[in-house]
Scaffold this active site. Structure first.
Site, PDB file in Angstrom:
ATOM      1  N   LEU A 151     -13.282 -21.180 -26.693  1.00 38.34           N
ATOM      2  CA  LEU A 151     -13.612 -21.029 -25.287  1.00 38.34           C
ATOM      3  C   LEU A 151     -14.366 -19.716 -25.150  1.00 38.34           C
ATOM      4  O   LEU A 151     -14.049 -18.735 -25.833  1.00 38.34           O
ATOM      5  CB  LEU A 151     -12.340 -20.990 -24.427  1.00 38.34           C
ATOM      6  CG  LEU A 151     -11.526 -22.284 -24.320  1.00 38.34           C
ATOM      7  CD1 LEU A 151     -10.264 -22.045 -23.502  1.00 38.34           C
ATOM      8  CD2 LEU A 151     -12.346 -23.401 -23.692  1.00 38.34           C
ATOM      9  N   ASP A 152     -15.346 -19.682 -24.256  1.00 44.36           N
ATOM     10  CA  ASP A 152     -16.095 -18.457 -24.044  1.00 44.36           C
ATOM     11  C   ASP A 152     -15.157 -17.324 -23.656  1.00 44.36           C
ATOM     12  O   ASP A 152     -14.059 -17.553 -23.124  1.00 44.36           O
ATOM     13  CB  ASP A 152     -17.132 -18.644 -22.932  1.00 44.36           C
ATOM     14  CG  ASP A 152     -18.152 -19.716 -23.279  1.00 44.36           C
ATOM     15  OD1 ASP A 152     -18.330 -20.004 -24.478  1.00 44.36           O
ATOM     16  OD2 ASP A 152     -18.760 -20.269 -22.347  1.00 44.36           O
ATOM     17  N   LYS A 153     -15.592 -16.105 -23.872  1.00 45.77           N
ATOM     18  CA  LYS A 153     -14.761 -14.936 -23.587  1.00 45.77           C
ATOM     19  C   LYS A 153     -14.260 -14.930 -22.152  1.00 45.77           C
ATOM     20  O   LYS A 153     -13.103 -14.591 -21.886  1.00 45.77           O
ATOM     21  CB  LYS A 153     -15.551 -13.657 -23.882  1.00 45.77           C
ATOM     22  CG  LYS A 153     -14.769 -12.378 -23.676  1.00 45.77           C
ATOM     23  CD  LYS A 153     -15.606 -11.159 -24.037  1.00 45.77           C
ATOM     24  CE  LYS A 153     -14.832  -9.876 -23.794  1.00 45.77           C
ATOM     25  NZ  LYS A 153     -15.635  -8.658 -24.138  1.00 45.77           N
ATOM     26  N   THR A 176     -13.922 -17.551 -20.182  1.00 43.62           N
ATOM     27  CA  THR A 176     -13.353 -18.836 -19.801  1.00 43.62           C
ATOM     28  C   THR A 176     -11.864 -18.849 -20.122  1.00 43.62           C
ATOM     29  O   THR A 176     -11.430 -18.309 -21.137  1.00 43.62           O
ATOM     30  CB  THR A 176     -14.053 -19.982 -20.547  1.00 43.62           C
ATOM     31  OG1 THR A 176     -15.430 -19.994 -20.195  1.00 43.62           O
ATOM     32  CG2 THR A 176     -13.439 -21.332 -20.202  1.00 43.62           C
ATOM     33  N   HIS A 233     -21.709 -22.807 -24.956  1.00 42.08           N
ATOM     34  CA  HIS A 233     -21.791 -22.581 -23.501  1.00 42.08           C
ATOM     35  C   HIS A 233     -22.219 -23.852 -22.762  1.00 42.08           C
ATOM     36  O   HIS A 233     -22.946 -23.783 -21.762  1.00 42.08           O
ATOM     37  CB  HIS A 233     -22.807 -21.475 -23.176  1.00 42.08           C
ATOM     38  CG  HIS A 233     -22.405 -20.113 -23.642  1.00 42.08           C
ATOM     39  ND1 HIS A 233     -21.136 -19.612 -23.511  1.00 42.08           N
ATOM     40  CD2 HIS A 233     -23.139 -19.121 -24.217  1.00 42.08           C
ATOM     41  CE1 HIS A 233     -21.095 -18.369 -23.996  1.00 42.08           C
ATOM     42  NE2 HIS A 233     -22.282 -18.056 -24.434  1.00 42.08           N
TER      43      HIS A 233
END
Length: 262
Positions: free
Chosen positions: A121-123, A125, A212
């Site tokens: 998961l993105d930082k 998110t 992303h």
């Protein structure tokens, strides 16, 4: 477990070691280094099936042999499966020189299993992240051929409308020219904030995991994601009782959902 080095298979693929050495079993469970265990065995602190074992290189069946350490019967398991409610600001990695990683959230007792995040998961998110040392499972869940669905809740700046829903249903073209698989977009609500900015609350299910991807899909329709949370991966649902940064092991029912059993 040994990582395959024969050039075949997926890098997450593991071979199960049959009848491993006693010191390997105990060191994997955090009872000490193999050098330390050699000394402890000589001191008579380790027993197998009621017999003191002075040679920790002895091979055992950890699932059927009764192994005792200092009088305590150990419960062996090869894999761990952890559901984490990932908070923002933490990266989905096993190590990083600058930022906290998801492993920094775990107790040391889990770190001896060397878990890793299944996907990322993105930082910024939050939401469902599965941590395990089961490489075969990771491969199954991440394989592009499987198209395992992932569902997100998001707050999007701008009015998400029926045209966007139809565009997502056909797949959209990202900034690098890649055309996504069809995705299911549900518009939950639209509201006007006090600063006169329109925001939409949506639920989106995608069937792939490009870099992303959710954010880039909305950029493709001229909108911006300002909050993103993953709530499911396949049939595994985020426990809504888990607070940000909290985690727990999967239940037997959840293990069955991902094709594993206790």
């Amino acid at each position: 477990m040994n990582i395959r080095r024969d050039g075949g298979g997926h890098p997450y693929e593991y071979e199960r070691k049959i009848n491993p050495a006693l010191d390997k079993v105990l060191s994997n469970l955090g009872y000490g280094s193999r050098a330390e265990l050699k000394k402890l065995a000589k001191a008579g602190m380790i027993a197998v099936n009621g017999t003191i074992v002075k040679d920790p290189a002895k091979h055992v069946d950890p699932y059927h042999d009764r192994i005792e350490f200092d009088g305590e019967v150990i419960q062996y398991r090869e894999y761990v499966y952890i559901m984490l409610h990932k908070p923002p600001g933490v990266i989905s990695a096993t190590e990083d020189l600058r930022d906290r990683t998801v492993l920094d959230l775990l107790e040391p007792a889990y770190l001896v299993f060397e878990p890793f995040p299944v996907g990322r998961l993105d930082k910024d998110t939050e939401g469902l992240l599965l941590l395990t040392n089961d490489g075969k499972l990771a491969h199954e869940l991440l394989s592009p051929r499987k198209h395992v669905p992932k569902t997100y809740q998001a707050v999007v700046e701008g009015k998400v409308d029926e045209a966007d829903r139809l565009a997502f249903a056909e797949g959209v073209t990202l900034d690098d020219g890649y055309h996504t698989l069809p995705a299911e977009l549900v518009i939950n609500s639209t509201e006007h904030r006090d600063d006169d900015v329109t925001v939409s609350r949506i639920t989106l299910t995608i069937h792939e995991g490009k870099f992303h991807q959710v954010k880039r899909m909305f950029e493709a329709v001229d909108k911006k994601v300002i909050y993103l949370k993953r709530i499911s991966m396949g049939d595994l649902q985020l426990d809504d009782q888990l607070e940000l940064g909290a985690y727990r092991e999967l239940t037997p029912e959840e293990l069955a959902v991902i094709g594993r059993s206790t």
